[in-house]
Write an enzyme that holds these catalytic residues in place. Structure first.
Site, mmCIF file in Angstrom:
data_model
loop_
_atom_site.group_PDB
_atom_site.id
_atom_site.type_symbol
_atom_site.label_atom_id
_atom_site.label_comp_id
_atom_site.label_asym_id
_atom_site.label_seq_id
_atom_site.Cartn_x
_atom_site.Cartn_y
_atom_site.Cartn_z
ATOM 1 N N HIS A 86 -8.664 -8.871 -4.174
ATOM 2 C CA HIS A 86 -9.054 -8.325 -2.862
ATOM 3 C C HIS A 86 -9.145 -9.445 -1.829
ATOM 4 O O HIS A 86 -8.732 -9.271 -0.674
ATOM 5 C CB HIS A 86 -10.442 -7.667 -2.939
ATOM 6 C CG HIS A 86 -10.526 -6.467 -3.822
ATOM 7 N ND1 HIS A 86 -11.302 -6.445 -4.957
ATOM 8 C CD2 HIS A 86 -9.946 -5.250 -3.726
ATOM 9 C CE1 HIS A 86 -11.207 -5.252 -5.517
ATOM 10 N NE2 HIS A 86 -10.377 -4.509 -4.811
ATOM 11 N N LYS B 263 -0.403 -4.624 -7.734
ATOM 12 C CA LYS B 263 -0.818 -4.219 -9.079
ATOM 13 C C LYS B 263 -0.761 -2.698 -9.199
ATOM 14 O O LYS B 263 -0.328 -2.159 -10.205
ATOM 15 C CB LYS B 263 -2.215 -4.724 -9.419
ATOM 16 C CG LYS B 263 -2.578 -4.406 -10.871
ATOM 17 C CD LYS B 263 -3.972 -4.774 -11.230
ATOM 18 C CE LYS B 263 -4.998 -3.887 -10.611
ATOM 19 N NZ LYS B 263 -5.276 -2.647 -11.349
ATOM 20 N N GLN C 184 -10.399 10.736 -6.237
ATOM 21 C CA GLN C 184 -9.293 10.171 -7.002
ATOM 22 C C GLN C 184 -9.643 9.919 -8.469
ATOM 23 O O GLN C 184 -8.849 9.356 -9.209
ATOM 24 C CB GLN C 184 -8.775 8.892 -6.339
ATOM 25 C CG GLN C 184 -9.686 7.689 -6.418
ATOM 26 C CD GLN C 184 -9.162 6.535 -5.584
ATOM 27 O OE1 GLN C 184 -9.271 6.534 -4.370
ATOM 28 N NE2 GLN C 184 -8.594 5.518 -6.222
HETATM 29 O O1 PAF Z 1 -6.740 0.690 -4.734
HETATM 30 C C1 PAF Z 1 -7.875 1.096 -4.453
HETATM 31 O O2 PAF Z 1 -8.879 0.359 -4.526
HETATM 32 C C2 PAF Z 1 -8.079 2.541 -4.046
HETATM 33 O O3 PAF Z 1 -7.202 3.374 -4.710
HETATM 34 C C3 PAF Z 1 -7.990 2.741 -2.520
HETATM 35 C C4 PAF Z 1 -6.623 2.388 -1.994
HETATM 36 C C5 PAF Z 1 -9.043 1.902 -1.828
HETATM 37 C C6 PAF Z 1 -8.250 4.214 -2.181
HETATM 38 O O4 PAF Z 1 -9.496 4.633 -2.605
#
Ligand code: PAF
Length: 285
Positions: free
Chosen positions: A37, A155, A61
């Site tokens: 990140h 990734k 998700q």
């Molecule tokens: O890759 C992620 O951390 C998540 O899938 C995202 C893009 C922040 C969406 O919740």
């Protein structure tokens, strides 16, 4: 870093940023920030006047039996990291703020975004509904942040492709920037889920990247059969408490190939002591 928890307040701030003619770099995350990140944030910092990071563990998700409730939440540490990285705005909305009317089973969310075809294979097949959840939250975040450059790691290769397609199809004013996967020195791809790995699981997790690099070597030595290469990958990864969910070599639409083609992507997912990890590598064009 200025922390913001409401959509209205973030919009208000970014309207001013835009009115001043400043460019916005946006890094959407689910928190538990790691060096992967931070490399996205650093790039956003270098390429834009204003940097926005969002932290939102998106319930939409996660599948029913997935790790939504135990997903690592390390907001104190994330705050400090974003402060040190020179992030301007840290957007940390509540679930109610993002999904008013949501019910426990998510049926209270009436409007979602679904990208078809690209989401039928690999992660999409393994995790039904996952990419609808990703597309919906990312679409919503883009609508809140407005015109920007948005940074995503490679990734999550299929996620990156799905988001690019959504942005294109819905004419969103966003420039999607894909960034190379950051790895530990032994090759393991960084992931927030790596915190789940105890030492024995961690020792096995490196098999994913080793198998991918090994398969790329096989290809450079002339192997062309996808079946042969994916058999090699499955054998190289499988061990005590490690099960391959899928290993595939796909084209730009994430469809399996029969024979390797230039520019194809080798993708793998495995359950390592109960933790699902993914990784991928590209082949030269
Ligand atoms: O890759 C992620 O951390 C998540 O899938 C995202 C893009 C922040 C969406 O919740």
């Amino acid at each position: 870093v200025q922390e913001i928890s409401t959509i209205g307040q973030l919009r208000h701030q970014l309207n001013q940023t835009q009115a001043a003619g400043q460019s916005i770099g946006f890094v959407p995350t689910m928190g538990a920030l790691h060096a992967g990140h931070m490399s996205l944030i650093e790039r956003a910092r270098n390429e834009n006047d204003c940097v926005v990071v969002s932290i939102f563990v998106n319930p939409l998700q996660f599948g029913k039996n997935e790790d939504l409730n135990k997903y690592p939440r390390l907001i104190e540490n994330d705050r400090e990291l974003t402060e040190r990285a020179g992030v301007d705005f840290l957007f940390v909305p509540s679930v109610d703020e993002m999904y008013p009317g949501r019910t426990e089973d998510n049926t209270g969310i009436l409007t979602t975004i679904s990208v078809s075809k690209l989401t039928r294979t690999m992660e999409g097949a393994l995790r039904p509904g996952h990419f609808d959840g990703v597309a919906t939250v990312v679409g919503k975040l883009f609508s809140i942040v407005g015109p920007c450059r948005a940074y995503f790691g490679e990734k999550d290769w299929q996620q990156l492709g799905v988001i690019r397609r959504m942005v294109n199809d819905l004419s969103m004013p966003v420039d999607v920037v894909g960034c190379e996967t950051v790895r530990e020195t032994d090759g393991l791809a960084l992931s927030s889920r790596n915190v789940y790995l105890h030492p024995e699981a961690r020792a096995s997790a490196v098999r994913l990247s080793q198998a991918l690099f090994g398969s790329r070597d096989l290809i450079s030595q002339g192997e062309r059969s996808v079946a042969t290469i994916t058999d090699y990958i499955v054998t190289a990864i499988t061990t005590h408490n490690v099960v391959v969910n899928y290993a595939d070599i796909v084209n730009a639409d994430f469809v399996s190939l029969i024979d390797v083609e230039p520019g194809a992507r080798i993708c793998v997912s495995a359950s390592v002591w109960g933790t699902n990890l993914i990784d991928n590598v590209g082949l030269p064009l």
